[in-house]
Write a protein that holds these residues in place. Structure first.
Motif, PDB file in Angstrom:
ATOM      1  N   ASN A  29       0.826  -1.215   0.000  1.00 14.63           N
ATOM      2  CA  ASN A  29       0.000   0.000   0.000  1.00 14.63           C
ATOM      3  C   ASN A  29       0.856   1.260   0.000  1.00 14.63           C
ATOM      4  O   ASN A  29       0.595   2.215   0.726  1.00 14.63           O
ATOM      5  CB  ASN A  29      -0.973   0.014   1.188  1.00 14.63           C
ATOM      6  N   ASP A  30       1.887   1.263  -0.800  1.00 13.86           N
ATOM      7  CA  ASP A  30       2.843   2.368  -0.863  1.00 13.86           C
ATOM      8  C   ASP A  30       2.967   2.800  -2.314  1.00 13.86           C
ATOM      9  O   ASP A  30       3.526   2.081  -3.143  1.00 13.86           O
ATOM     10  CB  ASP A  30       4.189   1.893  -0.302  1.00 13.86           C
ATOM     11  N   MET A  31       2.432   3.984  -2.633  1.00  9.60           N
ATOM     12  CA  MET A  31       2.413   4.450  -4.018  1.00  9.60           C
ATOM     13  C   MET A  31       3.820   4.624  -4.576  1.00  9.60           C
ATOM     14  O   MET A  31       4.067   4.291  -5.731  1.00  9.60           O
ATOM     15  CB  MET A  31       1.626   5.754  -4.122  1.00  9.60           C
ATOM     16  N   GLU A  32       4.753   5.143  -3.778  1.00 16.73           N
ATOM     17  CA  GLU A  32       6.126   5.307  -4.256  1.00 16.73           C
ATOM     18  C   GLU A  32       6.731   3.957  -4.641  1.00 16.73           C
ATOM     19  O   GLU A  32       7.403   3.838  -5.658  1.00 16.73           O
ATOM     20  CB  GLU A  32       6.999   5.987  -3.205  1.00 16.73           C
ATOM     21  N   PRO A  67       9.925   7.381  -8.063  1.00 19.48           N
ATOM     22  CA  PRO A  67       9.317   7.451  -6.729  1.00 19.48           C
ATOM     23  C   PRO A  67       8.715   8.815  -6.411  1.00 19.48           C
ATOM     24  O   PRO A  67       7.785   8.907  -5.613  1.00 19.48           O
ATOM     25  CB  PRO A  67      10.478   7.127  -5.797  1.00 19.48           C
ATOM     26  N   ASP A  68       9.210   9.866  -7.041  1.00 13.22           N
ATOM     27  CA  ASP A  68       8.663  11.208  -6.829  1.00 13.22           C
ATOM     28  C   ASP A  68       7.575  11.551  -7.841  1.00 13.22           C
ATOM     29  O   ASP A  68       7.024  12.652  -7.801  1.00 13.22           O
ATOM     30  CB  ASP A  68       9.780  12.255  -6.928  1.00 13.22           C
ATOM     31  N   GLY A  69       7.299  10.644  -8.751  1.00 16.85           N
ATOM     32  CA  GLY A  69       6.310  10.898  -9.791  1.00 16.85           C
ATOM     33  C   GLY A  69       4.912  11.001  -9.215  1.00 16.85           C
ATOM     34  O   GLY A  69       4.631  10.543  -8.104  1.00 16.85           O
ATOM     35  N   ASN A  70       4.050  11.610  -9.975  1.00 12.74           N
ATOM     36  CA  ASN A  70       2.664  11.743  -9.561  1.00 12.74           C
ATOM     37  C   ASN A  70       1.764  11.501 -10.772  1.00 12.74           C
ATOM     38  O   ASN A  70       1.035  12.393 -11.193  1.00 12.74           O
ATOM     39  CB  ASN A  70       2.429  13.130  -8.951  1.00 12.74           C
ATOM     40  N   PRO A  71       1.828  10.277 -11.328  1.00 10.18           N
ATOM     41  CA  PRO A  71       1.023  10.014 -12.527  1.00 10.18           C
ATOM     42  C   PRO A  71      -0.453   9.919 -12.165  1.00 10.18           C
ATOM     43  O   PRO A  71      -0.824   9.622 -11.023  1.00 10.18           O
ATOM     44  CB  PRO A  71       1.550   8.659 -12.999  1.00 10.18           C
ATOM     45  N   SER A  72      -1.276  10.171 -13.146  1.00 12.05           N
ATOM     46  CA  SER A  72      -2.708   9.972 -12.936  1.00 12.05           C
ATOM     47  C   SER A  72      -2.973   8.465 -12.827  1.00 12.05           C
ATOM     48  O   SER A  72      -2.170   7.636 -13.271  1.00 12.05           O
ATOM     49  CB  SER A  72      -3.503  10.558 -14.105  1.00 12.05           C
TER      50      SER A  72
END
Length: 95
Positions: A29-32, A67-72
């Motif tokens: 459960n870790d988006m990065e 890891p710093d990305g913020n894709p949709s």
């Protein structure tokens, strides 16, 4: 002592390994971690080809899956689809 760079993308060799790697990342459960995992898998399959399939620049895809990305969510789903996967749900086991 000589130190060499180690890249997970160089060690993903089968569909079963990809599935196990993705499932392990999703369980955290870790988006990065998930983005990093997708990036590793995309690099193992060829980042340029995946970017082309998604009509994105390679640089944009690298940024999105960092890891710093913020894709949709749409981008994540498109990457999974291009890699030959889809998401499915199962109910969590209760304690």
């Amino acid at each position: 002592m000589e130190v060499t760079d180690w890249d997970m993308a160089d060690h993903i060799n089968s569909k079963e390994e990809v599935i196990a790697y993705l499932e392990a990342a999703l369980e955290e459960n870790d988006m990065e971690l998930l983005l990093s995992t997708l990036g590793d898998i995309a690099r193992s399959k060829g980042m340029t080809q995946i970017a082309n399939d998604l009509n994105l620049s390679r640089e944009s895809l690298y940024r999105s899956l960092s890891p710093d990305g913020n894709p949709s969510f749409s981008t994540v789903m498109k990457v999974l689809n291009t890699l030959g996967f889809h998401l499915s749900l199962k109910q969590k086991a209760t304690a």
